[in-house]
Enzyme design. Sequence first.
Site, short mmCIF file in Angstrom:
data_model
loop_
_atom_site.label_atom_id
_atom_site.label_comp_id
_atom_site.label_asym_id
_atom_site.label_seq_id
_atom_site.Cartn_x
_atom_site.Cartn_y
_atom_site.Cartn_z
N CYS A 1 0.82 -1.20 0.00
CA CYS A 1 0.00 0.00 0.00
C CYS A 1 0.87 1.26 0.00
O CYS A 1 1.45 1.62 1.04
CB CYS A 1 -0.92 -0.02 1.23
SG CYS A 1 -1.90 1.47 1.40
N CYS B 1 -0.49 4.05 2.32
CA CYS B 1 -0.25 3.85 3.76
C CYS B 1 1.22 4.09 4.12
O CYS B 1 1.52 4.69 5.14
CB CYS B 1 -0.57 2.41 4.19
SG CYS B 1 -2.02 1.72 3.44
N ASP B 2 2.12 3.60 3.28
CA ASP B 2 3.52 3.51 3.70
C ASP B 2 4.48 4.42 2.94
O ASP B 2 5.65 4.52 3.31
CB ASP B 2 4.01 2.05 3.57
CG ASP B 2 3.20 1.12 4.46
OD1 ASP B 2 2.75 1.57 5.52
OD2 ASP B 2 3.01 -0.05 4.08
#
Length: 323
Positions: free
Chosen positions: A150, A153-154
Amino acid sequence: MTSENTPLPFDDEGLETKGPYKVLVLGGGPTGLSAALYAARAELNPLVLTGLQIGGQVAITHSVENYPGFPDGVGGPELVELFQKQAERFGAVLEFDSAVDVDFSQRPYRVKGYNAIYEAESVIIATGATPRKLQVPGEVEFTGRGVSYCGTCDGWFFKGKDVIVVGGGDSALEEGEFLTRYANKVTVVHRRDEFRAGVLLQKRAAENPKMSFALDTVINTIDGNGEVQKVELKNLKSGETQTQPIDGVFIFIGHTPNTEIFQGHLEMEDGYIVTNKLMETNIPGVFAAGEAADPHFRQVITSAGMGAAAAIQANRWLQEHSS
Ligand code: NAP
């Protein structure tokens, strides 16, 4: 389904029983929330088991640019919030629980969650899909320590760093482009010499000075010391291998439908629930929609449309079969 394949009823484990609901929706992504909206507007008071994350995959998508009505794009989490708000406005109730087992042998159908047993006259399965794993040494060990599925997200953790994106589809190029906001360099590693991604994404990737491409190439191993530090790459045409220092590996190689709990209960093909055009499974009153049943389109708009269709059909079916 032969009798020896017929699954045994599940153990209630003393859980509280809730319902029976007219419509129980399994999954809180675009499919489930659209089904809930339509079921709620038909005054069927649907209960939605949201799963672990309301919104599913869209909730972790930075920007959705192809959902009609948002000409400038819309953030994934924002779109989910709007879906949820709209479904709740008409009376859908969301419950933070996941289905872990089902009993479709008789009505009311029964679904076991972590918190309760849910009984329902009809069930709409909208459990979606999860990212496919590369299955190379180091992938599991370094997940969350440099291996990610992701970008939204990261990505932030890779400011000024070098990362690899694996895959040749829309997700790989879209997420790869997104990652250039943070990363110093994004190398797309793809097993073939042509991409499956749409032309527009390919063009944008080719024009992005931070992106480069390793084609006909696979990752053999991911390695490091507590965190990802290097990968071994193999060129499939020349057979050559090389070790490349890297800070992160983002994997976007497709998805696996979240349908394990329905094995043996419903007709399935390659892990996808088989439905007809009316979203009906082989069990009357059990419908499936979105990525749990769709290996072809897998778009927010198509999943939402299938969710709505499933709810419309559930309503018709209930009118004909209400006990
Ligand atoms: P996808 O289209 O199935 O592409 C998966 C990619 O991963 C392919 O390039 C495939 O290679 C590669 N791959 C699969 N297994 C692999 C393995 N074991 N090792 C190495 N590479 C592997 O998946 P996706 O990109 O996640 O897209 C899924 C769906 O969502 C598609 O329908 C896509 O159009 C849609 N989507 C749309 C958008 C958008 O419209 N903006 C954004 C994201 C996703 P091969 O090409 O060699 O098979």
